[in-house]
Design a protein around this motif. Sequence first.
Motif, PDB file in Angstrom:
ATOM      1  N   VAL A   1      38.336  58.117  31.825  1.00 49.85           N
ATOM      2  CA  VAL A   1      38.522  57.148  32.991  1.00 49.85           C
ATOM      3  C   VAL A   1      39.766  57.887  33.523  1.00 49.85           C
ATOM      4  CG1 VAL A   1      38.601  55.274  34.249  1.00 49.85           C
ATOM      5  CG2 VAL A   1      36.992  55.224  32.327  1.00 49.85           C
ATOM      6  N   PRO A   2      39.829  58.530  34.799  1.00 53.18           N
ATOM      7  CA  PRO A   2      41.108  58.911  35.355  1.00 53.18           C
ATOM      8  C   PRO A   2      42.127  57.752  35.563  1.00 53.18           C
ATOM      9  CG  PRO A   2      39.178  59.792  36.843  1.00 53.18           C
ATOM     10  CD  PRO A   2      38.691  58.820  35.628  1.00 53.18           C
ATOM     11  N   ALA A   3      43.405  58.397  35.220  1.00 52.18           N
ATOM     12  CA  ALA A   3      44.705  57.276  35.301  1.00 52.18           C
ATOM     13  C   ALA A   3      44.382  56.419  36.636  1.00 52.18           C
ATOM     14  CB  ALA A   3      45.849  58.003  35.184  1.00 52.18           C
ATOM     15  N   GLN A   4      44.539  55.258  36.595  1.00 49.23           N
ATOM     16  CA  GLN A   4      44.729  54.467  37.708  1.00 49.23           C
ATOM     17  C   GLN A   4      45.923  53.634  37.832  1.00 49.23           C
ATOM     18  OE1 GLN A   4      41.835  54.218  39.730  1.00 49.23           O
ATOM     19  NE2 GLN A   4      41.210  55.921  38.259  1.00 49.23           N
ATOM     20  N   GLU A   5      46.635  53.864  39.039  1.00 44.80           N
ATOM     21  CA  GLU A   5      47.846  53.237  39.176  1.00 44.80           C
ATOM     22  C   GLU A   5      47.718  51.941  40.024  1.00 44.80           C
ATOM     23  OE1 GLU A   5      51.973  54.383  41.447  1.00 44.80           O
ATOM     24  OE2 GLU A   5      50.440  55.784  41.393  1.00 44.80           O
TER      25      GLU A   5
ATOM     26  N   VAL B   1      54.921  44.889  38.158  1.00 37.37           N
ATOM     27  CA  VAL B   1      55.367  46.238  37.350  1.00 37.37           C
ATOM     28  C   VAL B   1      54.224  47.311  37.786  1.00 37.37           C
ATOM     29  CG1 VAL B   1      55.906  47.250  35.597  1.00 37.37           C
ATOM     30  CG2 VAL B   1      56.702  44.901  35.502  1.00 37.37           C
ATOM     31  N   THR B   2      54.767  48.356  38.279  1.00 31.58           N
ATOM     32  CA  THR B   2      53.874  49.470  38.888  1.00 31.58           C
ATOM     33  C   THR B   2      53.435  50.271  37.530  1.00 31.58           C
ATOM     34  OG1 THR B   2      54.663  49.567  40.902  1.00 31.58           O
ATOM     35  CG2 THR B   2      53.448  51.301  40.112  1.00 31.58           C
ATOM     36  N   VAL B   3      52.378  50.541  37.148  1.00 31.70           N
ATOM     37  CA  VAL B   3      51.979  51.155  36.066  1.00 31.70           C
ATOM     38  C   VAL B   3      50.796  52.266  36.226  1.00 31.70           C
ATOM     39  CG1 VAL B   3      52.695  49.322  34.283  1.00 31.70           C
ATOM     40  CG2 VAL B   3      50.571  49.341  35.198  1.00 31.70           C
ATOM     41  N   ARG B   4      50.572  53.114  35.448  1.00 29.51           N
ATOM     42  CA  ARG B   4      49.232  54.008  35.530  1.00 29.51           C
ATOM     43  C   ARG B   4      48.846  53.827  34.092  1.00 29.51           C
ATOM     44  NH1 ARG B   4      48.933  58.280  39.026  1.00 29.51           N
ATOM     45  NH2 ARG B   4      47.812  59.173  37.578  1.00 29.51           N
ATOM     46  N   VAL B   5      47.267  53.663  34.164  1.00 33.69           N
ATOM     47  CA  VAL B   5      46.519  53.457  32.912  1.00 33.69           C
ATOM     48  C   VAL B   5      45.314  54.264  32.957  1.00 33.69           C
ATOM     49  CG1 VAL B   5      45.549  51.486  31.628  1.00 33.69           C
ATOM     50  CG2 VAL B   5      47.355  50.969  32.864  1.00 33.69           C
ATOM     51  N   ASP B   6      44.930  54.828  31.895  1.00 39.48           N
ATOM     52  CA  ASP B   6      43.733  55.691  31.806  1.00 39.48           C
ATOM     53  C   ASP B   6      42.983  55.150  30.484  1.00 39.48           C
ATOM     54  OD1 ASP B   6      45.518  56.511  29.893  1.00 39.48           O
ATOM     55  OD2 ASP B   6      45.142  58.745  30.149  1.00 39.48           O
TER      56      ASP B   6
ATOM     57  N   ARG C   1      41.200  48.972  37.448  1.00 35.34           N
ATOM     58  CA  ARG C   1      42.318  48.578  38.598  1.00 35.34           C
ATOM     59  C   ARG C   1      42.281  47.096  38.382  1.00 35.34           C
ATOM     60  NH1 ARG C   1      40.443  53.176  41.541  1.00 35.34           N
ATOM     61  NH2 ARG C   1      38.949  51.875  42.591  1.00 35.34           N
ATOM     62  N   SER C   2      41.096  46.494  38.386  1.00 35.54           N
ATOM     63  CA  SER C   2      40.970  44.998  38.450  1.00 35.54           C
ATOM     64  C   SER C   2      41.738  44.151  37.251  1.00 35.54           C
ATOM     65  CB  SER C   2      39.605  44.670  38.366  1.00 35.54           C
ATOM     66  OG  SER C   2      39.349  43.083  38.272  1.00 35.54           O
ATOM     67  N   ILE C   3      41.436  45.176  35.979  1.00 32.42           N
ATOM     68  CA  ILE C   3      42.092  44.667  34.795  1.00 32.42           C
ATOM     69  C   ILE C   3      43.753  44.671  35.066  1.00 32.42           C
ATOM     70  CG2 ILE C   3      42.755  45.229  32.337  1.00 32.42           C
ATOM     71  CD1 ILE C   3      40.182  43.530  32.438  1.00 32.42           C
ATOM     72  N   ILE C   4      44.167  45.825  35.416  1.00 27.68           N
ATOM     73  CA  ILE C   4      45.637  46.118  35.479  1.00 27.68           C
ATOM     74  C   ILE C   4      46.251  44.749  36.522  1.00 27.68           C
ATOM     75  CG2 ILE C   4      47.463  47.484  36.779  1.00 27.68           C
ATOM     76  CD1 ILE C   4      45.569  49.956  35.898  1.00 27.68           C
ATOM     77  N   GLY C   5      45.616  44.505  37.666  1.00 28.26           N
ATOM     78  CA  GLY C   5      46.082  43.568  38.487  1.00 28.26           C
ATOM     79  C   GLY C   5      46.069  41.819  37.823  1.00 28.26           C
TER      80      GLY C   5
ATOM     81  N   LYS D   1      43.696  54.074  26.798  1.00 29.33           N
ATOM     82  CA  LYS D   1      44.356  55.279  26.318  1.00 29.33           C
ATOM     83  C   LYS D   1      45.654  55.188  26.322  1.00 29.33           C
ATOM     84  CE  LYS D   1      42.958  59.399  26.867  1.00 29.33           C
ATOM     85  NZ  LYS D   1      42.214  60.511  27.356  1.00 29.33           N
ATOM     86  N   ASP D   2      46.439  55.037  27.375  1.00 30.59           N
ATOM     87  CA  ASP D   2      47.781  55.095  27.595  1.00 30.59           C
ATOM     88  C   ASP D   2      48.037  54.303  28.958  1.00 30.59           C
ATOM     89  OD1 ASP D   2      50.336  56.012  27.068  1.00 30.59           O
ATOM     90  OD2 ASP D   2      50.278  57.693  28.438  1.00 30.59           O
ATOM     91  N   VAL D   3      49.483  53.722  28.663  1.00 38.01           N
ATOM     92  CA  VAL D   3      49.818  53.086  29.740  1.00 38.01           C
ATOM     93  C   VAL D   3      51.158  53.729  30.320  1.00 38.01           C
ATOM     94  CG1 VAL D   3      50.891  50.919  30.430  1.00 38.01           C
ATOM     95  CG2 VAL D   3      48.902  50.925  29.041  1.00 38.01           C
ATOM     96  N   SER D   4      51.603  54.229  31.243  1.00 35.10           N
ATOM     97  CA  SER D   4      52.731  55.175  31.906  1.00 35.10           C
ATOM     98  C   SER D   4      53.513  54.204  32.643  1.00 35.10           C
ATOM     99  CB  SER D   4      52.400  56.264  32.511  1.00 35.10           C
ATOM    100  OG  SER D   4      51.458  56.967  31.943  1.00 35.10           O
TER     101      SER D   4
END
Length: 267
Positions: free
Chosen positions: A72-76, A83-88, A121-125, A164-167
């Motif tokens: 899944v491409p990284a979603q910002e 907090v602004t993050v990028r998660v893939d 994106r929904s999970i991030i929010g 996978k990763d949280v930037s």
Amino acid sequence: MVEELAAAGAALVAAGAVYVMAAARIVKQYERGVVFRLGRLRPEVRGPGFTLVVPFVDKLRKVNMQIVTMPVPAQEGITRDNVTVRVDAVVYFQVTSPADAVVRVEDYRFAVSQMAQTSLRSIIGKSDLDDLLSNREKLNQGLELMIDSPAVEWGVGIDRVEIKDVSLPETMKRSMARQAEADRERRARVINADAELQASKKLAEAAQQMAETPAALQLRLLQTVVAVAAEKNSTLVLPFPVELLRFLERAQQQLPQTPGGSDSGQG
């Protein structure tokens, strides 16, 4: 007559061979075949191996039944604590109903990919930064449920979803580093203060014991001299406690006087 029959038989064999060549299909072990006859879906799904279809009437579409690994491409996005993050992430899914995967959705791979990005994106929010960093197992389960709900209607089953990763932004990384450093310094000061408290209690007990037994103070002084002398120092500065002088004075007073001192004075 015989020649005509032979020619007809040869033509029939040739026509049969051409028909078999046009109708023959090979379905691999990890595939299933969905047949459309004049545009209508046939109820039976062709299994692996050799199968025949009606040429120019049937159309066989093969569906891969293997587990597909889709990144899944990284979603910002912005977390719940701003907090602004990028998660893939990565999604593992498998076709469970070949007919539904072909008929109900135009491209099930693209549909799963878009649903995974939207759910991520929904999970991030809905999550805090601490949850994204330390509570990923729970987020993975929630993300799997969000993707699996519509995918079931497409004949697709979600096997698992992994973040996978949280930037993080560089400013946030520096802030977290300062926070961690301050927390470690706080713990170090607490440990040092606790050590000082324990040491002061032991020193108070030792001082009380030495006050009751003055000879212990002299022994302790001698041990200190031995410890310093072991370092081969050329200069030794040694404090001389008043208690030791008092001890020596009491010892001197307790010594017996020399007999005959007065007679020597008379002579």
